[in-house]
Design a protein around this motif. Structure first.
Motif, short mmCIF file in Angstrom:
data_model
loop_
_atom_site.label_atom_id
_atom_site.label_comp_id
_atom_site.label_asym_id
_atom_site.label_seq_id
_atom_site.Cartn_x
_atom_site.Cartn_y
_atom_site.Cartn_z
N HIS A 1 4.55 1.92 8.69
CA HIS A 1 3.57 2.96 8.41
C HIS A 1 3.95 3.77 7.17
CE1 HIS A 1 2.59 2.19 12.73
NE2 HIS A 1 1.36 2.37 12.28
N ALA A 2 5.23 3.82 6.81
CA ALA A 2 5.65 4.58 5.64
C ALA A 2 6.68 3.85 4.79
CB ALA A 2 6.21 5.94 6.06
N GLN A 3 7.24 2.74 5.26
CA GLN A 3 8.26 2.03 4.50
C GLN A 3 7.67 1.40 3.25
OE1 GLN A 3 9.86 -0.61 7.45
NE2 GLN A 3 11.52 0.78 8.02
N THR A 4 8.47 1.35 2.20
CA THR A 4 8.03 0.79 0.92
C THR A 4 8.48 -0.67 0.79
OG1 THR A 4 10.00 1.70 -0.14
CG2 THR A 4 8.00 3.04 -0.19
N LEU A 5 8.08 -1.29 -0.30
CA LEU A 5 8.36 -2.71 -0.50
C LEU A 5 9.84 -3.07 -0.49
CD1 LEU A 5 5.89 -4.33 -3.07
CD2 LEU A 5 6.59 -5.21 -0.86
N PRO A 6 10.71 -2.35 -1.22
CA PRO A 6 12.13 -2.73 -1.18
C PRO A 6 12.71 -2.72 0.22
CG PRO A 6 11.73 -1.23 -3.00
CD PRO A 6 10.47 -1.27 -2.19
N VAL B 1 8.56 6.88 -14.38
CA VAL B 1 8.76 7.50 -13.07
C VAL B 1 8.18 6.62 -11.97
CG1 VAL B 1 8.07 9.45 -11.63
CG2 VAL B 1 8.94 9.85 -13.92
N PHE B 2 7.01 6.03 -12.23
CA PHE B 2 6.39 5.14 -11.24
C PHE B 2 7.29 3.95 -10.93
CE2 PHE B 2 3.81 1.48 -10.09
CZ PHE B 2 2.98 2.00 -9.10
N ILE B 3 7.85 3.34 -11.96
CA ILE B 3 8.74 2.19 -11.74
C ILE B 3 9.99 2.61 -10.98
CG2 ILE B 3 10.19 0.50 -12.94
CD1 ILE B 3 8.06 0.42 -15.14
N LYS C 1 0.83 -1.20 0.00
CA LYS C 1 0.00 0.00 0.00
C LYS C 1 0.87 1.26 0.00
CE LYS C 1 -1.45 1.63 3.77
NZ LYS C 1 -2.06 1.87 5.10
N ASN C 2 1.90 1.27 0.84
CA ASN C 2 2.78 2.44 0.90
C ASN C 2 3.47 2.68 -0.44
OD1 ASN C 2 2.11 2.70 3.60
ND2 ASN C 2 3.92 1.59 4.31
N SER C 3 3.95 1.61 -1.06
CA SER C 3 4.64 1.75 -2.35
C SER C 3 3.72 2.29 -3.43
CB SER C 3 5.23 0.40 -2.77
OG SER C 3 6.28 0.00 -1.92
N LEU C 4 2.50 1.77 -3.47
CA LEU C 4 1.56 2.22 -4.50
C LEU C 4 1.18 3.69 -4.31
CD1 LEU C 4 -0.81 -0.88 -4.77
CD2 LEU C 4 1.00 -0.19 -6.36
N LEU D 1 1.58 8.85 -6.34
CA LEU D 1 1.50 10.29 -6.11
C LEU D 1 2.74 11.00 -6.63
CD1 LEU D 1 -0.21 12.50 -4.83
CD2 LEU D 1 0.94 12.07 -2.65
N SER D 2 3.91 10.42 -6.43
CA SER D 2 5.14 11.03 -6.93
C SER D 2 5.14 11.09 -8.45
CB SER D 2 6.35 10.24 -6.43
OG SER D 2 6.40 10.19 -5.02
#
Length: 286
Positions: free
Chosen positions: A230-235, A211-213, A80-83, A88-89
């Motif tokens: 709460h904010a960390q992304t998948l990697p 850019v998304f990738i 969810k955080n990554s998406l 948004l970025s």
């Protein structure tokens, strides 16, 4: 006659040599790119990573189930955080790049050629050189471990890529469209949003996907500017599986990496033709 025959044979020999080298070169490139993914996929379906050595290992889906159902791994939170952060970025970066590309390609002002070159030059600075200052700034604002701590750096990081892709497309759109719209009474913003952006949509969408990738795979900012799920992304989440368990859970790691890779692979495959047509379209329009 001999000199003419030699001149004729040289291109033929060159083409035959290229055709002979093309097939094995393609096979080597495919093996180089697909074997790591195949190895990761195999490990994700076995209970032990050394299953080729005759170890007590068997085929199972438990690694995927453990990753998806375990409350301690927070895999779905990382997704969810990554998406959210990547989407948004990419959206804001593409919008900024579209406005900048319109200004550079349509408006005549002093230094407009220097702007994209300066933005490209700034993007070459290594991320590690500014992450310390970002951490101090975001700490004073209370933004550490928030989406804003990643979205803002990601926008700055990816605007050059989006700008150059969008600018190359905008430069090929005829200026007569702007002149005709201005003669009919449309302002600059109306011309941009009603005429230019719809025509340039393939190029803008191509930049959005790339850019998304890039944001989806970014690691350095994500690990240094976030603290927990709460904010960390998948990697980052996958990299911290080792710390969560106290050992290296290879099955879970490979299962999570596979599930994280498949959406990007499908995204590239589904929109490959669209991306290519968008990038190539800018070279033939006008």
């Amino acid at each position: 006659m001999k000199s003419q025959s030699r001149k004729f044979l040289r291109p033929v020999m060159r083409e035959s040599l290229i055709s002979w080298c093309l097939f094995p070169g393609t096979i080597i490139l495919l093996l180089f790119t697909l074997l790591p993914f195949a190895w990761m996929l195999c490990i994700s379906f076995f209970t032990r990573p050394d299953f080729f050595n005759g170890a007590d290992s068997h085929f199972t889906f438990s690694n995927y189930w453990d990753v998806l159902s375990s409350d301690s791994l927070h895999f779905l939170d990382f997704v969810k955080n990554s998406l959210i952060i990547s989407g948004l970025s990419a959206l804001l970066s593409s919008l900024i790049a579209a406005l900048a590309a319109y200004a550079v390609s349509r408006l005549h002002f002093r230094g407009r050629i220097v702007i994209p070159l300066a933005i490209l030059a700034m993007s070459m600075f290594p991320q590690i050189s500014i992450v310390g200052y970002l951490y101090q700034s975001f700490s004073s604002l209370g933004w550490i471990n928030t989406y804003a701590a990643l979205v803002l750096p990601y926008i700055a990081l990816t605007v050059p890529l989006a700008l150059w892709i969008t600018l190359s497309y905008f430069m090929q759109i005829p200026l007569d469209l702007d002149k005709a719209a201005l003669v009919d009474g449309a302002g600059r913003l109306k011309t941009l949003f009603k005429i230019i952006l719809p025509i340039a949509a393939p190029g803008i969408f191509s930049g959005f996907l790339l850019v998304f990738i890039q944001c989806f795979n970014e690691f350095l900012f994500a690990i240094l500017l976030t603290i927990d799920y709460h904010a960390q992304t998948l990697p980052v989440g996958i990299a911290l599986f080792e710390g969560t368990h106290g050992e290296i859970p290879w099955g879970n790691l490979m299962a999570a990496s596979t599930m994280a890779s498949i959406p990007l692979i499908l995204l590239a495959l589904l929109f490959q033709r669209f991306i290519v047509s968008g990038l190539a379209g800018g070279a033939v329009k006008g």
